[in-house]
Motif scaffolding. Structure first.
Motif, PDB file in Angstrom:
ATOM      1  N   UNK A  19       0.828  -1.207   0.000  1.00 22.06           N
ATOM      2  CA  UNK A  19       0.000   0.000   0.000  1.00 22.06           C
ATOM      3  C   UNK A  19       0.864   1.259   0.000  1.00 22.06           C
ATOM      4  N   UNK A  20       1.941   1.202  -0.825  1.00 18.24           N
ATOM      5  CA  UNK A  20       2.837   2.345  -1.023  1.00 18.24           C
ATOM      6  C   UNK A  20       3.530   2.796   0.257  1.00 18.24           C
ATOM      7  N   UNK A  21       3.725   1.880   1.211  1.00 20.46           N
ATOM      8  CA  UNK A  21       4.438   2.207   2.443  1.00 20.46           C
ATOM      9  C   UNK A  21       5.928   2.174   2.193  1.00 20.46           C
ATOM     10  N   UNK A  22       6.621   3.239   2.523  1.00 22.07           N
ATOM     11  CA  UNK A  22       8.071   3.313   2.376  1.00 22.07           C
ATOM     12  C   UNK A  22       8.711   3.324   3.747  1.00 22.07           C
ATOM     13  N   UNK A  49       4.384   4.601  10.158  1.00 25.25           N
ATOM     14  CA  UNK A  49       3.651   3.924  11.225  1.00 25.25           C
ATOM     15  C   UNK A  49       3.021   4.946  12.178  1.00 25.25           C
ATOM     16  N   UNK A  50       1.693   4.924  12.267  1.00 24.91           N
ATOM     17  CA  UNK A  50       0.979   5.818  13.179  1.00 24.91           C
ATOM     18  C   UNK A  50       0.717   5.136  14.514  1.00 24.91           C
ATOM     19  N   UNK A 106      10.374  -4.237   8.337  1.00 27.13           N
ATOM     20  CA  UNK A 106       9.085  -3.860   8.890  1.00 27.13           C
ATOM     21  C   UNK A 106       8.020  -3.916   7.806  1.00 27.13           C
ATOM     22  N   UNK A 107       6.945  -4.645   8.085  1.00 26.14           N
ATOM     23  CA  UNK A 107       5.829  -4.730   7.143  1.00 26.14           C
ATOM     24  C   UNK A 107       4.603  -5.260   7.877  1.00 26.14           C
ATOM     25  N   UNK A 108       3.443  -4.852   7.416  1.00 27.41           N
ATOM     26  CA  UNK A 108       2.188  -5.343   7.994  1.00 27.41           C
ATOM     27  C   UNK A 108       1.846  -6.664   7.311  1.00 27.41           C
ATOM     28  N   UNK A 109       2.254  -7.755   7.930  1.00 28.32           N
ATOM     29  CA  UNK A 109       2.065  -9.077   7.332  1.00 28.32           C
ATOM     30  C   UNK A 109       0.620  -9.554   7.436  1.00 28.32           C
ATOM     31  N   UNK A 112      -3.477  -6.060   9.844  1.00 25.18           N
ATOM     32  CA  UNK A 112      -4.195  -5.409  10.940  1.00 25.18           C
ATOM     33  C   UNK A 112      -3.852  -3.940  11.081  1.00 25.18           C
ATOM     34  N   UNK A 113      -3.033  -3.407  10.157  1.00 28.74           N
ATOM     35  CA  UNK A 113      -2.669  -2.005  10.197  1.00 28.74           C
ATOM     36  C   UNK A 113      -1.458  -1.697  11.039  1.00 28.74           C
TER      37      UNK A 113
END
Length: 270
Positions: A19-22, A49-50, A106-109, A112-113
């Motif tokens: 989702x275009x996360x850098x 990361x929020x 780091x990645x949302x595997x 769950x956000x």
């Protein structure tokens, strides 16, 4: 204090396409915020990361697993993380294991956000595996193992990650790595499904690491909304682009291999 390999430039960029996360770690601007660790080059942080895990790094240098595949015989015995809220979490491996790795990823595997941490964990009798750590509801105050691939099955057998992405656009995250990049040279892709990692495809004749190198060649290319795996052929002569569709890996020769520069250019879609 044992210090591990130092090889990264002062500015480095790792992008995992989800989702275009850098994921960005800039030593020049964040140096004052870097945690104290035996492995300062391992610190990985994301500005995206929020909540949940924002930063991860290795620590506790040890020579108890003297494989030396990454150029020295010092590996990490602990993994630390810091959340966006400022909470610090850790896990320390038992004496039979080390993190035989360069940097955590780091990645949302699980979707769950919140980020998980993707590592290479090696056992002194069983070799390497992909081990994914995260924060669970059951144990919220430390890092827990949430998923893993099987160990390779023999000591001093290693794997080298290619990257993390939804390679087949099916809505689930995949982890690609080269199983034994100096021996078997097998590209394997595992997908996170139903709470565990499941292998979905494999292809022989590809590699991304030479014994003694303190870096892994290749990575994830994202061009025209398609995530592809960039490696080299088993003879280190050609740069190879591999895609995953309908459970099948398809490779294409995209040019001669002349060094890290042209592999990096392929990742950048040049």
């Amino acid at each position: 204090m044992m210090m591990k390999r130092l090889y990264l430039p002062s500015i480095f960029l790792l992008t995992i396409f989800s989702n275009s996360t850098s994921l960005i770690a800039n030593e020049l601007t964040a140096n004052k915020r870097l945690p104290q660790t035996d492995f300062p080059e391992s610190v990985m942080t994301t500005n995206a990361a929020k909540n949940g895990i924002k930063t991860a790094w290795y620590d506790d240098a040890t020579n108890r697993y003297a494989h030396g595949v990454l150029g020295d015989k010092i590996e990490a015995g602990a993994l630390h993380a810091k959340t966006a809220e400022g909470k610090r979490l850790s896990i320390t491996l038992d004496k039979s294991q080390v993190f035989e790795d360069i940097q955590p990823r780091l990645a949302d595997i699980d979707g769950d956000g919140r980020n998980e941490i993707i590592t290479i964990r090696s056992h002194n009798q069983k070799g390497a595996q992909i081990a994914v750590f995260g924060i669970t509801k059951e144990i919220p105050n430390k890092l827990s193992l949430v998923a893993s691939t099987p160990y390779i099955g023999q000591s001093y057998r290693w794997l080298a990650p290619v990257g993390i992405a939804d390679f087949d656009n099916d809505g689930t995250m995949d982890i690609a790595y080269i199983d034994r990049p100096h021996l078997a040279k097998i590209l394997r892709v595992w997908s996170y499904r139903n709470g565990s990692l499941q292998q979905v495809a494999q292809k022989q004749g590809l590699t991304n690491h030479k014994i003694g190198d303190s870096f892994i060649s290749g990575g994830v290319q994202q061009c025209d909304k398609e995530s592809s795996m960039i490696t080299v052929d088993s003879n280190w002569e050609r740069v190879i682009k591999t895609t995953l569709k309908n459970g099948k890996l398809t490779s294409a020769d995209i040019g001669s291999y002349t060094g890290r520069a042209n592999v990096d250019a392929a990742i950048a879609c040049n």
